[in-house]
Design a protein around this motif. Structure first.
Motif, PDB file in Angstrom:
ATOM      1  N   GLY A   1      17.474 -16.316 -50.070  1.00  0.00           N
ATOM      2  CA  GLY A   1      17.843 -14.908 -49.938  1.00  0.00           C
ATOM      3  C   GLY A   1      16.831 -14.096 -49.140  1.00  0.00           C
ATOM      4  N   ALA A   2      15.549 -14.431 -49.276  1.00  0.00           N
ATOM      5  CA  ALA A   2      14.511 -13.704 -48.532  1.00  0.00           C
ATOM      6  C   ALA A   2      14.661 -13.957 -47.033  1.00  0.00           C
ATOM      7  N   LEU A   3      14.972 -15.204 -46.681  1.00  0.00           N
ATOM      8  CA  LEU A   3      15.110 -15.539 -45.259  1.00  0.00           C
ATOM      9  C   LEU A   3      16.404 -14.966 -44.688  1.00  0.00           C
ATOM     10  N   VAL A   4      17.466 -14.973 -45.499  1.00  0.00           N
ATOM     11  CA  VAL A   4      18.729 -14.368 -45.048  1.00  0.00           C
ATOM     12  C   VAL A   4      18.510 -12.879 -44.768  1.00  0.00           C
ATOM     13  N   ALA A   5      17.780 -12.202 -45.673  1.00  0.00           N
ATOM     14  CA  ALA A   5      17.516 -10.770 -45.494  1.00  0.00           C
ATOM     15  C   ALA A   5      16.656 -10.508 -44.256  1.00  0.00           C
ATOM     16  N   ALA A   6      15.692 -11.372 -44.014  1.00  0.00           N
ATOM     17  CA  ALA A   6      14.776 -11.141 -42.891  1.00  0.00           C
ATOM     18  C   ALA A   6      15.402 -11.527 -41.555  1.00  0.00           C
ATOM     19  N   VAL A   7      16.103 -12.666 -41.507  1.00  0.00           N
ATOM     20  CA  VAL A   7      16.561 -13.226 -40.238  1.00  0.00           C
ATOM     21  C   VAL A   7      17.999 -12.823 -39.904  1.00  0.00           C
ATOM     22  N   GLY A   8      18.818 -12.521 -40.930  1.00  0.00           N
ATOM     23  CA  GLY A   8      20.204 -12.130 -40.684  1.00  0.00           C
ATOM     24  C   GLY A   8      20.349 -11.031 -39.634  1.00  0.00           C
ATOM     25  N   PRO A   9      19.589  -9.927 -39.750  1.00  0.00           N
ATOM     26  CA  PRO A   9      19.716  -8.851 -38.755  1.00  0.00           C
ATOM     27  C   PRO A   9      19.315  -9.285 -37.336  1.00  0.00           C
ATOM     28  N   THR A  10      18.396 -10.239 -37.220  1.00  0.00           N
ATOM     29  CA  THR A  10      18.031 -10.762 -35.892  1.00  0.00           C
ATOM     30  C   THR A  10      19.248 -11.418 -35.238  1.00  0.00           C
ATOM     31  N   ILE A  11      19.922 -12.276 -36.011  1.00  0.00           N
ATOM     32  CA  ILE A  11      21.091 -12.992 -35.492  1.00  0.00           C
ATOM     33  C   ILE A  11      22.207 -12.000 -35.150  1.00  0.00           C
ATOM     34  N   GLN A  12      22.399 -11.032 -36.063  1.00  0.00           N
ATOM     35  CA  GLN A  12      23.422 -10.008 -35.832  1.00  0.00           C
ATOM     36  C   GLN A  12      23.148  -9.267 -34.522  1.00  0.00           C
ATOM     37  N   ARG A  13      21.889  -8.911 -34.293  1.00  0.00           N
ATOM     38  CA  ARG A  13      21.513  -8.188 -33.076  1.00  0.00           C
ATOM     39  C   ARG A  13      21.742  -9.053 -31.836  1.00  0.00           C
ATOM     40  N   TYR A  14      21.353 -10.325 -31.872  1.00  0.00           N
ATOM     41  CA  TYR A  14      21.548 -11.200 -30.718  1.00  0.00           C
ATOM     42  C   TYR A  14      23.027 -11.346 -30.378  1.00  0.00           C
ATOM     43  N   LEU A  15      23.883 -11.321 -31.411  1.00  0.00           N
ATOM     44  CA  LEU A  15      25.311 -11.512 -31.168  1.00  0.00           C
ATOM     45  C   LEU A  15      26.014 -10.237 -30.739  1.00  0.00           C
ATOM     46  N   THR A  16      25.640  -9.084 -31.350  1.00  0.00           N
ATOM     47  CA  THR A  16      26.496  -7.902 -31.186  1.00  0.00           C
ATOM     48  C   THR A  16      25.812  -6.691 -30.545  1.00  0.00           C
ATOM     49  N   ASP A  17      24.483  -6.612 -30.517  1.00  0.00           N
ATOM     50  CA  ASP A  17      23.849  -5.397 -29.991  1.00  0.00           C
ATOM     51  C   ASP A  17      23.774  -5.413 -28.459  1.00  0.00           C
ATOM     52  N   GLU A  18      23.350  -4.291 -27.907  1.00  0.00           N
ATOM     53  CA  GLU A  18      23.362  -4.177 -26.442  1.00  0.00           C
ATOM     54  C   GLU A  18      22.250  -4.971 -25.754  1.00  0.00           C
ATOM     55  N   LEU A  19      21.107  -5.149 -26.405  1.00  0.00           N
ATOM     56  CA  LEU A  19      19.947  -5.858 -25.842  1.00  0.00           C
ATOM     57  C   LEU A  19      19.543  -5.286 -24.474  1.00  0.00           C
ATOM     58  N   PRO A  20      19.114  -4.021 -24.434  1.00  0.00           N
ATOM     59  CA  PRO A  20      18.773  -3.397 -23.144  1.00  0.00           C
ATOM     60  C   PRO A  20      17.713  -4.211 -22.388  1.00  0.00           C
ATOM     61  N   GLY A  21      17.964  -4.428 -21.113  1.00  0.00           N
ATOM     62  CA  GLY A  21      16.999  -5.152 -20.267  1.00  0.00           C
ATOM     63  C   GLY A  21      17.234  -6.646 -20.224  1.00  0.00           C
ATOM     64  N   ALA A  22      18.008  -7.174 -21.189  1.00  0.00           N
ATOM     65  CA  ALA A  22      18.151  -8.627 -21.265  1.00  0.00           C
ATOM     66  C   ALA A  22      19.144  -9.173 -20.249  1.00  0.00           C
ATOM     67  N   PHE A  23      20.044  -8.313 -19.764  1.00  0.00           N
ATOM     68  CA  PHE A  23      21.093  -8.813 -18.862  1.00  0.00           C
ATOM     69  C   PHE A  23      20.952  -8.270 -17.439  1.00  0.00           C
ATOM     70  N   ASP A  24      19.813  -7.627 -17.163  1.00  0.00           N
ATOM     71  CA  ASP A  24      19.628  -7.024 -15.834  1.00  0.00           C
ATOM     72  C   ASP A  24      19.797  -8.053 -14.717  1.00  0.00           C
ATOM     73  N   HIS A  25      19.330  -9.294 -14.961  1.00  0.00           N
ATOM     74  CA  HIS A  25      19.386 -10.311 -13.898  1.00  0.00           C
ATOM     75  C   HIS A  25      20.819 -10.797 -13.636  1.00  0.00           C
ATOM     76  N   LEU A  26      21.763 -10.428 -14.503  1.00  0.00           N
ATOM     77  CA  LEU A  26      23.153 -10.854 -14.302  1.00  0.00           C
ATOM     78  C   LEU A  26      23.932  -9.828 -13.473  1.00  0.00           C
ATOM     79  N   ARG A  27      23.330  -8.642 -13.270  1.00  0.00           N
ATOM     80  CA  ARG A  27      24.092  -7.556 -12.625  1.00  0.00           C
ATOM     81  C   ARG A  27      23.707  -7.357 -11.164  1.00  0.00           C
TER      82      ARG A  27
END
Lengths: 204, 204
Positions: B178-204
């Motif tokens: 449960g401690a690892l799910v709480a700590a790492v879950g939001p990281t995975i959620q962000r990688y999948l669904t957030d905008e990640l500013p700056g991460a896709f500049d090389h694709l544009r």
């Protein structure tokens, strides 16, 4: 490894005997319990010669691990600057090592740690004493929380190295460093400085 | 591996010959270019026998990798539920595999991938075809962005497995799931669904 320029290279057989004894002692007893005196005795040399060849116990450990870097030097440098960008600077510095000539040694170290329990024990000691301690100090972390925060940071960085430099998943493996710094920097920043609700419940 | 209960185990030598030919074909030519027909020919059997023993090409690949799971089954199940908690469910499911009897096969697979270029090629194909494709579909990801997002998720999960189950840094290795799910879950959620500013500049 940061080798002191003033230090004499010494007899190669003696050096290797000391490094072999050091690897065994650090893996068997752990960094703190392993003594230079016992390592010297196992290698059949005087403790003063160990210091003469390798310097401090930390420096001997880095040499025994064939570590491409000295985290005790790197980490305080990374903390120097905007505190909100520590995560990005740490990812940038980490990828810089893998992309440099030292990256070959880093690949070898990670490969060896995964296939060999003995090297895994050394890498565990390395993370606890050479990475955790300077990071706790630099980030002024609560020690109980640090025991989760620092391995979280390590997990993201080790995984990044695995997917980019060992498994080499494309186009991730050849994505520009800046893209990875932008994507992963905030993760590291969060692991180091955010509250992480629910992650520390078992400590209370 | 999810083995279909109805399928006949078959002659062990023939099975092993097919798996060896499959490993070579998937590593050399990649999953998409490797054909059941060519694998059967290399193993000296009829293509129908390959299907009879192993099912689809995906199932043959999972068997050839000795994969402890079928991500094509797991991933859609993880997506089923609160979309804001996909990250936490994915970390929970991933840790569940490593903590189960299948964890032994997972450790062996990761060890082999790190020490062996050939297994690393198989694992790369595995991530691209067996993990990336169902994840792109389930998360409805933009394919160009997915090429960065999915390896980011993989990097965090692979690193978690490395630090917890292979290098075994304590007290992290024995921290509650449960401690690892709480700590790492939001990281995975962000990688999948957030905008990640700056991460896709090389694709544009």
């Amino acid at each position: 490894m940061a080798r002191r320029t003033g230090r004499r290279p010494g007899n190669p057989d003696t050096r290797e005997a000391i490094l072999a004894a050091a690897r065994e002692a650090f893996a068997e007893r752990g960094f703190d319990q392993a003594s230079i005196r016992a390592i010297a005795a196992a290698a059949g040399v005087d403790p003063a010669l160990v210091h003469h060849y390798f310097g401090t116990k930390d420096q001997l450990f880095l040499a025994a691990m064939n570590s491409p870097i000295d985290p005790g030097e790197l980490i305080p440098r990374v903390w120097n600057g905007d505190p909100d960008a520590v995560g990005e600077r740490l990812v940038g510095a980490f990828l810089g090592i893998w992309d440099s000539p030292a990256g070959t040694a880093a690949v070898a170290l990670l490969r060896s740690a995964v296939s060999n329990d003995w090297t895994a024990r050394l890498l565990r000691e390395f993370m606890l004493t050479q990475v955790m301690r300077p990071m706790v100090k630099a980030a002024e972390l609560d020690p109980a929380e640090a025991a989760l925060r620092v391995p979280l940071v390590a997990s993201q960085l080790v995984g990044l190295a695995m997917v980019r430099y060992i498994i080499k998943v494309e186009p991730f493996a050849s994505a520009p460093t800046g893209a990875l710094v932008a994507a992963v920097g905030p993760t590291i920043q969060r692991y180091l400085t955010d509250e992480l609700p629910g992650a520390f419940d078992h400590l209370r």
